[in-house]
Design a protein around this motif. Structure first.
Motif, PDB file in Angstrom:
ATOM      1  N   LEU A 147      -5.829 -57.381 -17.110  1.00  0.00           N
ATOM      2  CA  LEU A 147      -6.470 -56.141 -17.515  1.00  0.00           C
ATOM      3  C   LEU A 147      -7.076 -56.265 -18.917  1.00  0.00           C
ATOM      4  O   LEU A 147      -8.225 -55.885 -19.147  1.00  0.00           O
ATOM      5  N   LEU A 148      -6.331 -56.812 -19.854  1.00  0.00           N
ATOM      6  CA  LEU A 148      -6.819 -56.958 -21.218  1.00  0.00           C
ATOM      7  C   LEU A 148      -8.018 -57.898 -21.291  1.00  0.00           C
ATOM      8  O   LEU A 148      -9.041 -57.577 -21.893  1.00  0.00           O
ATOM      9  N   LYS A 149      -7.915 -59.056 -20.653  1.00  0.00           N
ATOM     10  CA  LYS A 149      -9.020 -60.017 -20.692  1.00  0.00           C
ATOM     11  C   LYS A 149     -10.263 -59.490 -19.974  1.00  0.00           C
ATOM     12  O   LYS A 149     -11.380 -59.715 -20.426  1.00  0.00           O
ATOM     13  N   ALA A 150     -10.073 -58.779 -18.875  1.00  0.00           N
ATOM     14  CA  ALA A 150     -11.222 -58.211 -18.161  1.00  0.00           C
ATOM     15  C   ALA A 150     -11.924 -57.173 -19.033  1.00  0.00           C
ATOM     16  O   ALA A 150     -13.153 -57.185 -19.156  1.00  0.00           O
ATOM     17  N   ALA A 151     -11.158 -56.286 -19.660  1.00  0.00           N
ATOM     18  CA  ALA A 151     -11.748 -55.260 -20.518  1.00  0.00           C
ATOM     19  C   ALA A 151     -12.460 -55.894 -21.713  1.00  0.00           C
ATOM     20  O   ALA A 151     -13.577 -55.503 -22.058  1.00  0.00           O
ATOM     21  N   GLN A 152     -11.833 -56.893 -22.328  1.00  0.00           N
ATOM     22  CA  GLN A 152     -12.440 -57.550 -23.484  1.00  0.00           C
ATOM     23  C   GLN A 152     -13.690 -58.337 -23.099  1.00  0.00           C
ATOM     24  O   GLN A 152     -14.580 -58.532 -23.926  1.00  0.00           O
ATOM     25  N   ALA A 153     -13.748 -58.779 -21.856  1.00  0.00           N
ATOM     26  CA  ALA A 153     -14.919 -59.529 -21.398  1.00  0.00           C
ATOM     27  C   ALA A 153     -16.051 -58.604 -20.950  1.00  0.00           C
ATOM     28  O   ALA A 153     -17.118 -59.072 -20.574  1.00  0.00           O
ATOM     29  N   GLY A 154     -15.814 -57.304 -20.993  1.00  0.00           N
ATOM     30  CA  GLY A 154     -16.882 -56.359 -20.671  1.00  0.00           C
ATOM     31  C   GLY A 154     -16.829 -55.766 -19.276  1.00  0.00           C
ATOM     32  O   GLY A 154     -17.705 -54.983 -18.908  1.00  0.00           O
ATOM     33  N   TRP A 155     -15.839 -56.106 -18.491  1.00  0.00           N
ATOM     34  CA  TRP A 155     -15.708 -55.504 -17.167  1.00  0.00           C
ATOM     35  C   TRP A 155     -15.264 -54.064 -17.336  1.00  0.00           C
ATOM     36  O   TRP A 155     -14.428 -53.758 -18.181  1.00  0.00           O
ATOM     37  N   GLU A 156     -15.793 -53.181 -16.536  1.00  0.00           N
ATOM     38  CA  GLU A 156     -15.370 -51.784 -16.577  1.00  0.00           C
ATOM     39  C   GLU A 156     -13.996 -51.655 -15.942  1.00  0.00           C
ATOM     40  O   GLU A 156     -13.703 -52.320 -14.944  1.00  0.00           O
ATOM     41  N   VAL A 157     -13.170 -50.807 -16.527  1.00  0.00           N
ATOM     42  CA  VAL A 157     -11.837 -50.537 -16.005  1.00  0.00           C
ATOM     43  C   VAL A 157     -11.764 -49.044 -15.721  1.00  0.00           C
ATOM     44  O   VAL A 157     -11.968 -48.224 -16.615  1.00  0.00           O
ATOM     45  N   HIS A 158     -11.502 -48.690 -14.468  1.00  0.00           N
ATOM     46  CA  HIS A 158     -11.424 -47.287 -14.060  1.00  0.00           C
ATOM     47  C   HIS A 158     -10.037 -47.008 -13.507  1.00  0.00           C
ATOM     48  O   HIS A 158      -9.428 -47.860 -12.859  1.00  0.00           O
ATOM     49  N   GLU A 159      -9.585 -45.810 -13.742  1.00  0.00           N
ATOM     50  CA  GLU A 159      -8.281 -45.379 -13.241  1.00  0.00           C
ATOM     51  C   GLU A 159      -8.480 -44.192 -12.317  1.00  0.00           C
ATOM     52  O   GLU A 159      -9.190 -43.252 -12.659  1.00  0.00           O
ATOM     53  N   ILE A 160      -7.876 -44.272 -11.143  1.00  0.00           N
ATOM     54  CA  ILE A 160      -7.890 -43.129 -10.223  1.00  0.00           C
ATOM     55  C   ILE A 160      -6.450 -42.646 -10.060  1.00  0.00           C
ATOM     56  O   ILE A 160      -5.506 -43.437 -10.127  1.00  0.00           O
ATOM     57  N   SER A 161      -6.291 -41.374  -9.882  1.00  0.00           N
ATOM     58  CA  SER A 161      -4.962 -40.788  -9.798  1.00  0.00           C
ATOM     59  C   SER A 161      -4.335 -41.055  -8.427  1.00  0.00           C
ATOM     60  O   SER A 161      -4.981 -40.878  -7.394  1.00  0.00           O
ATOM     61  N   ILE A 162      -3.077 -41.475  -8.454  1.00  0.00           N
ATOM     62  CA  ILE A 162      -2.295 -41.633  -7.219  1.00  0.00           C
ATOM     63  C   ILE A 162      -0.972 -40.904  -7.419  1.00  0.00           C
ATOM     64  O   ILE A 162      -0.608 -40.553  -8.540  1.00  0.00           O
ATOM     65  N   HIS A 163      -0.266 -40.670  -6.350  1.00  0.00           N
ATOM     66  CA  HIS A 163       1.031 -39.990  -6.424  1.00  0.00           C
ATOM     67  C   HIS A 163       2.130 -40.986  -6.088  1.00  0.00           C
ATOM     68  O   HIS A 163       2.272 -41.388  -4.929  1.00  0.00           O
ATOM     69  N   PRO A 164       2.925 -41.384  -7.093  1.00  0.00           N
ATOM     70  CA  PRO A 164       3.979 -42.370  -6.854  1.00  0.00           C
ATOM     71  C   PRO A 164       5.148 -41.766  -6.090  1.00  0.00           C
ATOM     72  O   PRO A 164       5.437 -40.574  -6.200  1.00  0.00           O
ATOM     73  N   ILE A 165       5.793 -42.606  -5.324  1.00  0.00           N
ATOM     74  CA  ILE A 165       7.004 -42.207  -4.612  1.00  0.00           C
ATOM     75  C   ILE A 165       8.072 -43.231  -4.965  1.00  0.00           C
ATOM     76  O   ILE A 165       7.867 -44.436  -4.813  1.00  0.00           O
ATOM     77  N   TYR A 166       9.189 -42.754  -5.479  1.00  0.00           N
ATOM     78  CA  TYR A 166      10.307 -43.623  -5.835  1.00  0.00           C
ATOM     79  C   TYR A 166      11.498 -43.252  -4.953  1.00  0.00           C
ATOM     80  O   TYR A 166      12.287 -42.383  -5.300  1.00  0.00           O
ATOM     81  N   PRO A 167      11.614 -43.892  -3.771  1.00  0.00           N
ATOM     82  CA  PRO A 167      12.715 -43.550  -2.870  1.00  0.00           C
ATOM     83  C   PRO A 167      14.069 -43.881  -3.500  1.00  0.00           C
ATOM     84  O   PRO A 167      14.189 -44.878  -4.215  1.00  0.00           O
ATOM     85  N   PRO A 168      15.064 -43.060  -3.252  1.00  0.00           N
ATOM     86  CA  PRO A 168      16.406 -43.337  -3.785  1.00  0.00           C
ATOM     87  C   PRO A 168      16.904 -44.696  -3.278  1.00  0.00           C
ATOM     88  O   PRO A 168      16.674 -45.067  -2.138  1.00  0.00           O
ATOM     89  N   GLY A 169      17.525 -45.433  -4.146  1.00  0.00           N
ATOM     90  CA  GLY A 169      18.081 -46.722  -3.771  1.00  0.00           C
ATOM     91  C   GLY A 169      17.101 -47.877  -3.824  1.00  0.00           C
ATOM     92  O   GLY A 169      17.491 -49.025  -3.648  1.00  0.00           O
ATOM     93  N   ARG A 170      15.834 -47.594  -4.053  1.00  0.00           N
ATOM     94  CA  ARG A 170      14.837 -48.676  -4.137  1.00  0.00           C
ATOM     95  C   ARG A 170      15.061 -49.444  -5.430  1.00  0.00           C
ATOM     96  O   ARG A 170      15.198 -48.875  -6.493  1.00  0.00           O
ATOM     97  N   VAL A 171      15.094 -50.747  -5.328  1.00  0.00           N
ATOM     98  CA  VAL A 171      15.303 -51.599  -6.489  1.00  0.00           C
ATOM     99  C   VAL A 171      13.963 -52.167  -6.929  1.00  0.00           C
ATOM    100  O   VAL A 171      13.227 -52.747  -6.131  1.00  0.00           O
ATOM    101  N   SER A 172      13.663 -52.010  -8.200  1.00  0.00           N
ATOM    102  CA  SER A 172      12.423 -52.547  -8.753  1.00  0.00           C
ATOM    103  C   SER A 172      12.577 -54.043  -9.022  1.00  0.00           C
ATOM    104  O   SER A 172      13.666 -54.521  -9.342  1.00  0.00           O
ATOM    105  N   HIS A 173      11.497 -54.776  -8.905  1.00  0.00           N
ATOM    106  CA  HIS A 173      11.509 -56.202  -9.226  1.00  0.00           C
ATOM    107  C   HIS A 173      11.260 -56.429 -10.717  1.00  0.00           C
ATOM    108  O   HIS A 173      11.322 -57.551 -11.194  1.00  0.00           O
ATOM    109  N   TYR A 174      10.962 -55.349 -11.446  1.00  0.00           N
ATOM    110  CA  TYR A 174      10.723 -55.422 -12.884  1.00  0.00           C
ATOM    111  C   TYR A 174      12.058 -55.633 -13.590  1.00  0.00           C
ATOM    112  O   TYR A 174      12.995 -54.866 -13.412  1.00  0.00           O
TER     113      TYR A 174
END
Length: 142
Positions: free
Chosen positions: A69-96
């Motif tokens: 994301l940083l390199k694309a933005a710095q290289a001049g590529w446009e970065v757009h964000e569209i809104s989404i609705h996250p769902i975090y089911p109980p018991g789901r384990v993140s890989h982060y």
């Protein structure tokens, strides 16, 4: 353009620790990449193949997303964000992994910020020394 599915429309659904990390990294990303996004850490993304071919990416895991994301933005590529609705089911384990991935992302952003300011200082010194303007000209398109 790079498209990001931003989860901030329903920020209350995002676990608090994750929300704070998203906000901190997004702030740095917007500053260093000169873009305006609220959720730089969303995994919901669309990359044109040309972006992937043009950028030299070195990192993996969750740092890959920030680096691209940083390199694309710095290289001049446009970065757009569209809104989404996250769902975090109980018991789901993140890989982060907060320690491993969080430290890697923070270190990368700090390095990029330091590099940016050193480069700006060098350009300012060159301008003063030569009497010619050698300041930042904006992002370049690959």
């Amino acid at each position: 353009s790079v498209i990001i599915g931003g989860r901030m429309a329903r920020a209350e659904a995002i676990p608090r620790a994750r929300l704070y990390a998203i906000q901190a990294v997004s702030c740095w990303m917007n500053w260093l990449g000169a873009c305006a996004i609220r959720d730089s850490q969303s995994g919901f993304r669309l990359y044109p193949a040309a972006v992937l071919r043009a950028l030299r990416l070195r990192h993996g895991r969750f740092l890959f997303e920030s680096e691209l994301l940083l390199k694309a933005a710095q290289a001049g590529w446009e970065v757009h964000e569209i809104s989404i609705h996250p769902i975090y089911p109980p018991g789901r384990v993140s890989h982060y992994a907060p320690l491993r991935d969080g430290v890697a992302i923070i270190a990368y952003m700090l390095y990029q910020g330091l590099r940016f300011w050193l480069l700006q200082g060098w350009r300012l010194w060159q301008s003063w020394r030569t009497g010619k303007e050698v300041l930042y000209q904006g992002p370049r398109k690959l």
